[in-house]
Motif scaffolding. Structure first.
Motif, PDB file in Angstrom:
ATOM      1  N   ASN A 248       0.904  -0.538   0.433  1.00 37.24           N
ATOM      2  CA  ASN A 248      -0.033  -0.036   0.080  1.00 37.24           C
ATOM      3  C   ASN A 248       1.144   0.835  -0.157  1.00 37.24           C
ATOM      4  OD1 ASN A 248      -2.145   2.185   0.830  1.00 37.24           O
ATOM      5  ND2 ASN A 248      -3.013   0.902   1.440  1.00 37.24           N
ATOM      6  N   THR A 249       0.744   2.374  -0.345  1.00 34.70           N
ATOM      7  CA  THR A 249       0.967   3.710  -0.882  1.00 34.70           C
ATOM      8  C   THR A 249       1.659   4.486  -0.014  1.00 34.70           C
ATOM      9  OG1 THR A 249       0.269   3.999  -2.339  1.00 34.70           O
ATOM     10  CG2 THR A 249       0.706   5.713  -1.648  1.00 34.70           C
ATOM     11  N   ASP A 250       0.847   3.893   1.592  1.00 30.80           N
ATOM     12  CA  ASP A 250       0.818   4.767   2.693  1.00 30.80           C
ATOM     13  C   ASP A 250       2.354   3.783   3.274  1.00 30.80           C
ATOM     14  OD1 ASP A 250      -1.341   5.147   2.709  1.00 30.80           O
ATOM     15  OD2 ASP A 250      -2.395   3.520   4.581  1.00 30.80           O
ATOM     16  N   LEU A 251       2.868   2.645   3.395  1.00 35.84           N
ATOM     17  CA  LEU A 251       4.401   2.667   3.319  1.00 35.84           C
ATOM     18  C   LEU A 251       5.416   3.566   2.659  1.00 35.84           C
ATOM     19  CD1 LEU A 251       6.555  -0.059   4.513  1.00 35.84           C
ATOM     20  CD2 LEU A 251       6.369  -0.554   2.500  1.00 35.84           C
ATOM     21  N   TRP A 252       4.834   3.735   1.120  1.00 36.32           N
ATOM     22  CA  TRP A 252       5.691   4.207   0.785  1.00 36.32           C
ATOM     23  C   TRP A 252       5.891   5.708   1.075  1.00 36.32           C
ATOM     24  CZ3 TRP A 252       9.289   0.908  -0.790  1.00 36.32           C
ATOM     25  CH2 TRP A 252       8.455  -0.397  -1.121  1.00 36.32           C
ATOM     26  N   LYS A 253       5.226   6.328   1.471  1.00 40.51           N
ATOM     27  CA  LYS A 253       5.042   7.444   2.344  1.00 40.51           C
ATOM     28  C   LYS A 253       5.687   7.821   3.091  1.00 40.51           C
ATOM     29  CE  LYS A 253       0.394   9.326   0.096  1.00 40.51           C
ATOM     30  NZ  LYS A 253      -0.867   9.248   0.078  1.00 40.51           N
ATOM     31  N   VAL A 277       4.296  -1.072  -6.153  1.00 37.51           N
ATOM     32  CA  VAL A 277       5.349  -2.187  -6.657  1.00 37.51           C
ATOM     33  C   VAL A 277       6.876  -2.332  -6.002  1.00 37.51           C
ATOM     34  CG1 VAL A 277       6.198  -4.014  -7.772  1.00 37.51           C
ATOM     35  CG2 VAL A 277       4.552  -3.314  -8.467  1.00 37.51           C
ATOM     36  N   LYS A 278       7.600  -2.364  -5.276  1.00 37.34           N
ATOM     37  CA  LYS A 278       8.524  -2.486  -4.544  1.00 37.34           C
ATOM     38  C   LYS A 278       9.731  -2.450  -5.509  1.00 37.34           C
ATOM     39  CE  LYS A 278       9.769  -7.079  -2.475  1.00 37.34           C
ATOM     40  NZ  LYS A 278      10.703  -7.442  -1.931  1.00 37.34           N
ATOM     41  N   PRO A 279      10.937  -1.077  -5.398  1.00 31.41           N
ATOM     42  CA  PRO A 279      11.899  -0.371  -6.050  1.00 31.41           C
ATOM     43  C   PRO A 279      12.773  -1.000  -4.749  1.00 31.41           C
ATOM     44  CG  PRO A 279      11.346   1.498  -5.168  1.00 31.41           C
ATOM     45  CD  PRO A 279       9.892   0.048  -4.875  1.00 31.41           C
ATOM     46  N   MET A 280      12.610  -1.562  -3.740  1.00 31.30           N
ATOM     47  CA  MET A 280      13.775  -1.685  -2.941  1.00 31.30           C
ATOM     48  C   MET A 280      13.620  -2.407  -1.881  1.00 31.30           C
ATOM     49  SD  MET A 280      15.340   2.101  -2.429  1.00 31.30           S
ATOM     50  CE  MET A 280      15.732   3.388  -4.457  1.00 31.30           C
ATOM     51  N   LEU A 287       9.910  -2.941   8.228  1.00 29.48           N
ATOM     52  CA  LEU A 287       8.703  -3.831   9.123  1.00 29.48           C
ATOM     53  C   LEU A 287       8.970  -5.301   9.629  1.00 29.48           C
ATOM     54  CD1 LEU A 287       5.720  -3.180   6.044  1.00 29.48           C
ATOM     55  CD2 LEU A 287       6.536  -1.561   8.413  1.00 29.48           C
ATOM     56  N   LEU A 288       9.552  -5.981   8.667  1.00 31.93           N
ATOM     57  CA  LEU A 288       9.940  -7.008   9.396  1.00 31.93           C
ATOM     58  C   LEU A 288      11.138  -7.668  10.644  1.00 31.93           C
ATOM     59  CD1 LEU A 288       9.356 -10.003   7.997  1.00 31.93           C
ATOM     60  CD2 LEU A 288      12.091  -9.161   7.894  1.00 31.93           C
ATOM     61  N   TYR A 289      11.537  -6.099  10.729  1.00 33.51           N
ATOM     62  CA  TYR A 289      12.884  -5.385  11.851  1.00 33.51           C
ATOM     63  C   TYR A 289      11.217  -5.395  13.269  1.00 33.51           C
ATOM     64  CZ  TYR A 289      15.630  -3.750  15.494  1.00 33.51           C
ATOM     65  OH  TYR A 289      16.475  -3.397  16.585  1.00 33.51           O
ATOM     66  N   LYS A 290      10.206  -4.470  12.680  1.00 29.82           N
ATOM     67  CA  LYS A 290       9.809  -3.789  13.856  1.00 29.82           C
ATOM     68  C   LYS A 290       8.268  -5.158  14.065  1.00 29.82           C
ATOM     69  CE  LYS A 290       7.281   0.830  14.004  1.00 29.82           C
ATOM     70  NZ  LYS A 290       7.756   1.151  15.844  1.00 29.82           N
ATOM     71  N   SER A 291       8.453  -6.490  13.321  1.00 27.40           N
ATOM     72  CA  SER A 291       7.219  -6.787  13.865  1.00 27.40           C
ATOM     73  C   SER A 291       7.479  -7.405  15.079  1.00 27.40           C
ATOM     74  CB  SER A 291       7.223  -7.926  13.076  1.00 27.40           C
ATOM     75  OG  SER A 291       8.358  -8.882  13.435  1.00 27.40           O
ATOM     76  N   GLN A 292       8.798  -7.619  15.966  1.00 25.67           N
ATOM     77  CA  GLN A 292       8.747  -7.832  16.912  1.00 25.67           C
ATOM     78  C   GLN A 292       9.831  -6.660  17.999  1.00 25.67           C
ATOM     79  OE1 GLN A 292      10.977 -10.998  15.150  1.00 25.67           O
ATOM     80  NE2 GLN A 292      10.628 -12.804  15.463  1.00 25.67           N
ATOM     81  N   PHE A 293       9.743  -7.329  19.308  1.00 24.53           N
ATOM     82  CA  PHE A 293      10.863  -6.427  19.730  1.00 24.53           C
ATOM     83  C   PHE A 293      12.179  -7.108  19.627  1.00 24.53           C
ATOM     84  CE2 PHE A 293       9.126  -3.424  23.038  1.00 24.53           C
ATOM     85  CZ  PHE A 293       8.227  -3.159  22.248  1.00 24.53           C
ATOM     86  N   HIS A 294      13.192  -5.589  19.654  1.00 29.54           N
ATOM     87  CA  HIS A 294      14.498  -6.843  20.029  1.00 29.54           C
ATOM     88  C   HIS A 294      15.099  -5.931  20.373  1.00 29.54           C
ATOM     89  CE1 HIS A 294      13.938  -8.406  15.944  1.00 29.54           C
ATOM     90  NE2 HIS A 294      13.090  -7.353  15.430  1.00 29.54           N
ATOM     91  N   SER A 295      16.266  -7.100  21.366  1.00 31.57           N
ATOM     92  CA  SER A 295      17.175  -6.695  22.803  1.00 31.57           C
ATOM     93  C   SER A 295      18.012  -5.895  21.924  1.00 31.57           C
ATOM     94  CB  SER A 295      16.815  -7.878  24.141  1.00 31.57           C
ATOM     95  OG  SER A 295      18.228  -8.172  24.050  1.00 31.57           O
ATOM     96  N   PRO A 438      15.546   3.698  10.711  1.00 26.27           N
ATOM     97  CA  PRO A 438      15.355   3.983  11.636  1.00 26.27           C
ATOM     98  C   PRO A 438      14.594   4.954  12.501  1.00 26.27           C
ATOM     99  CG  PRO A 438      17.468   2.730  11.507  1.00 26.27           C
ATOM    100  CD  PRO A 438      17.861   4.497  10.219  1.00 26.27           C
ATOM    101  N   GLU A 439      14.164   6.408  11.752  1.00 26.63           N
ATOM    102  CA  GLU A 439      13.882   7.823  12.235  1.00 26.63           C
ATOM    103  C   GLU A 439      12.497   7.226  11.595  1.00 26.63           C
ATOM    104  OE1 GLU A 439      14.531  10.089  14.740  1.00 26.63           O
ATOM    105  OE2 GLU A 439      16.405   9.256  15.075  1.00 26.63           O
ATOM    106  N   ARG A 440      12.124   6.770  10.427  1.00 26.17           N
ATOM    107  CA  ARG A 440      11.355   6.889  10.161  1.00 26.17           C
ATOM    108  C   ARG A 440      10.279   5.600  10.482  1.00 26.17           C
ATOM    109  NH1 ARG A 440      10.218   9.902   5.001  1.00 26.17           N
ATOM    110  NH2 ARG A 440      12.223  10.789   4.645  1.00 26.17           N
ATOM    111  N   PHE A 441      11.014   4.869  10.605  1.00 25.47           N
ATOM    112  CA  PHE A 441      10.236   3.426  11.016  1.00 25.47           C
ATOM    113  C   PHE A 441      10.260   3.376  12.578  1.00 25.47           C
ATOM    114  CE2 PHE A 441       9.895   3.454   7.020  1.00 25.47           C
ATOM    115  CZ  PHE A 441       8.886   2.037   6.641  1.00 25.47           C
ATOM    116  N   GLU A 442      10.922   3.593  13.230  1.00 19.39           N
ATOM    117  CA  GLU A 442      11.009   3.668  15.005  1.00 19.39           C
ATOM    118  C   GLU A 442      11.956   2.277  15.464  1.00 19.39           C
ATOM    119  OE1 GLU A 442       7.450   4.980  15.750  1.00 19.39           O
ATOM    120  OE2 GLU A 442       7.766   6.253  16.970  1.00 19.39           O
TER     121      GLU A 442
END
Length: 588
Positions: A248-253, A277-280, A287-295, A438-442
């Motif tokens: 969804n375009t939301d991600l690209w924004k 469609v993803k260019p990168m 998203l994948l990283y963020k799907s879990q908490f990390h230590s 990391p900033e944009r996706f926290e």
RNA sequence: GCCCACAUAGCUCAGUGGUAGAGCGCAUUCUUGGUAAGAAUGAGGUCCCGAGUUCAAUCCUCGGUGUGGGCUCCA
């Protein structure tokens, strides 16, 4: 005093050729002016192997025009007149070139303490504003040839008018010119587009411009490359992930691609929503990283993603496999702490040189691209990132050049370039530090103290685009791929039909050891089969007739055509196994 | 995207204002062979797409698409 070219040092030779090529550009300019008096002169430097001159002319040059211009140049060279320079005042120069906005612009750029010189090689009949550096006389241009024409923007700016450029080559002797032209022809034979067709590796269809279709042979090579990468990933502790293609375009924004990259993206409208469609791969990795908490204990995390990318590349820029609109990368994103950057990049560069060695690449060039004007992140962070990268490069054996302002907006990067058959360089590997993602996706992790901290992202690819890498690899090897990459590794050639069964039994044995082998059962003579295998660059031919089938052996012919020996099949399989498992590189 | 060129058989290319050819490849048959081309026969084309000019267009003109060489771009 005539110059004895052969006795000059390498540097002096280069300097002399530079002078001669630039002089040839002057002669070209004079000749064009003679045939097209209204042509406006601009610049004419010497370049690698030759020279060019850019003209503002009413009608573009066509390839046919080159012949007549060449003839005119020959006349000028035959006259063997002296090059001369005369110093003039700015005002005088201005009056001479008042109708030529390009030269006026050049003149305006010359600072007041510099000399202004006009150069001539025809006793003043033809003069050109030029800082000098010529051979003695036109006759010193011993051999030249006009190569091609093209459009070129004034000063390389797309917004500027398009000039007409003529490319030429010039040499100190007819022999050298001929050698150069033959070399070019040889290089053209290595063109991956030609070899790709001949070896049935891939093809293109107008319904999917700049998007390769890989035939079974080409697919074998790609899969071998993937498995090579996966082996390295095991060694260097990467985890492979698979992510979607359409978001969804939301991600690209959120990622910034919508504002910064949408010209290069494909969009689809479904159910009243817009998707891109993803260019990168990076947003997906985030998203994948963020799907879990990390230590902090988990870091660094290295996610490899062979996802297929689509980028709309402008129509004029695509090129075989080397610049396509859909491709996959040996891409990975490393999520780590600031303190881990150094190790991660070092380890990546180690992996990169380990992999390049396997392919026999030794003429790569590294660049370190530093902060651009438009960027995110504090200067402090940039300082740290840039010095980190530079220190790593300084401590390595890589030669590199600094590219100021060429970094990504989110961080500095190291790129690896490798030339193709005709010397054009292509970027393969890259490693980029990213503070923006990391900033944009926290993207955070919990540190020892228990507080949440932003991690750092490193984007990296070793081979770069698999497609481009294959293109460059084909040109390096001229299609003679090492055993482990060859689509067909062994072809068995029966001398007569009655030996087919024996050949089949040998091939079956090879197949048991997982080699790609087949019997050439075509209705041809043995010689023709050898020739076919040779042209298909099959690494090994095994030829079997009465002698071999009687004593359970095979006759081996490698594609270089020299070593022919009769050995036992199991011994041969041992040799092959060795060569394959070492991924040994033999440039035949 | 910009400039120029090119587009004819699977591939490489020739050719013509009156709807086409070669070599290689492919198929069939003959040939059964000792380290790079054995021979014969045959199949295969909407001459990139669309419009225009013409009695007639694969050929001329315009537009489109693709490809090539450059330029620009390539987070």
């Amino acid at each position: 005093m005539p110059i004895n070219f052969d006795k000059l040092s390498i540097q002096d030779k280069k300097a002399y050729l530079d002078k001669m090529r630039h002089s040839a550009a002057h002669v070209l300019a004079e000749s064009v002016k003679k045939i097209y008096p209204s042509a406006k002169l601009t610049i004419g430097p010497s370049i690698e192997d030759g020279f060019f001159y850019d003209f503002d002319v009413a009608e573009p040059f066509t390839p046919n025009d080159l012949a007549s211009i060449e003839k005119e140049m020959e006349k000028s060279i035959k006259k063997d007149t002296y090059f001369s320079e005369r110093e003039v005042t700015k005002e005088f120069a201005k009056s001479l070139i008042k109708d030529n906005p390009y030269k006026l612009e050049i003149l305006a750029g010359i600072s007041s303490n510099e000399k202004i010189t006009l150069c001539s090689h025809s006793n003043g009949d033809f003069e050109d504003l030029c800082r000098g550096g010529h051979v003695e006389k036109t006759g010193d241009i011993k051999a030249f040839k006009l190569m091609s024409t093209s459009g070129a923007y004034w000063r390389g700016k797309e917004s500027n008018p398009m000039l007409q450029r003529i490319y030429g080559t010039a040499w100190e002797s007819k022999k050298s010119l001929k050698k150069f032209l033959i070399q070019r022809e040889e290089a053209a034979k290595r063109d991956h587009r030609t070899i790709g067709r001949d070896l049935q590796l891939f093809y293109f269809d107008a319904v999917a411009p700049a998007s390769p279709f890989f035939l079974p042979n080409g697919t074998v090579i790609l899969n071998e490359l993937y498995s090579f990468m996966r082996d390295l990933y095991k060694k260097y502790n990467y985890d492979e992930v698979v992510t979607p293609e359409i978001f969804n375009t939301d991600l690209w924004k959120k990622s910034g691609h919508y504002t910064n990259y949408s010209d290069s993206m494909y969009f689809i409208n479904i159910d009243d929503f817009e998707y891109g469609v993803k260019p990168m791969n990076c947003p997906a990795a985030a998203l994948l990283y963020k799907s879990q908490f990390h230590s902090y204990r988990e870091l660094p995390l290295r996610f490899a993603d062979f996802g297929r990318l689509h980028r709309y590349e402008k129509s004029g820029v695509t090129h075989g496999l080397n610049r396509v609109r859909t491709f996959t990368q040996d891409d990975a994103h490393i999520f780590c702490t600031i303190d881990q950057i150094d190790n991660e990049i070092k380890s990546f560069l180690n992996m990169l040189s380990e992999s390049y060695k396997v392919f026999g690449f030794n003429n790569m060039r590294f660049t370190l691209s530093l902060r651009p004007e438009k960027r995110v992140g504090s200067d402090n962070l940039w300082d740290r990132a840039e010095t980190t990268l530079q220190k790593i490069l300084d401590g390595s054996t890589c030669d590199y050049s600094l590219e100021k302002g060429e970094g990504a907006f989110y961080g500095p990067k190291i790129d690896v370039f490798v030339p193709d058959a005709i010397g054009r360089e292509w970027q393969l590997g890259t490693v980029q530090l990213d503070f923006s993602l990391p900033e944009r996706f926290e993207l955070e992790y919990t540190e020892e103290s228990g507080s949440r901290v932003k991690c750092v992202v490193i984007h990296r690819a070793m081979l770069g685009s698999m497609e481009r890498f294959l293109g460059v690899l084909i040109e390096h090897t001229a299609g003679s791929l090492p055993l482990w990459l060859s689509p067909l590794q062994v072809v068995a050639i029966p001398i007569a039909d009655r030996h087919r069964q024996y050949c089949k039994s040998v091939v079956d044995k090879l197949k048991l050891s997982k080699f790609r082998a087949r019997v050439d059962g075509s209705n041809e003579r043995m010689n023709a089969k050898i020739r076919t295998a040779q042209l298909q660059k099959v690494p090994y031919m095994i030829i079997c007739g009465d002698k071999e089938s009687q004593n359970n052996s095979i006759s081996i012919r490698s594609r270089d055509g020299i070593n022919q020996e009769i050995i036992n099949i199991d011994d041969f399989i041992d040799v092959l196994n060795d060569e394959r498992s070492n991924r040994s590189y033999s440039h035949r």
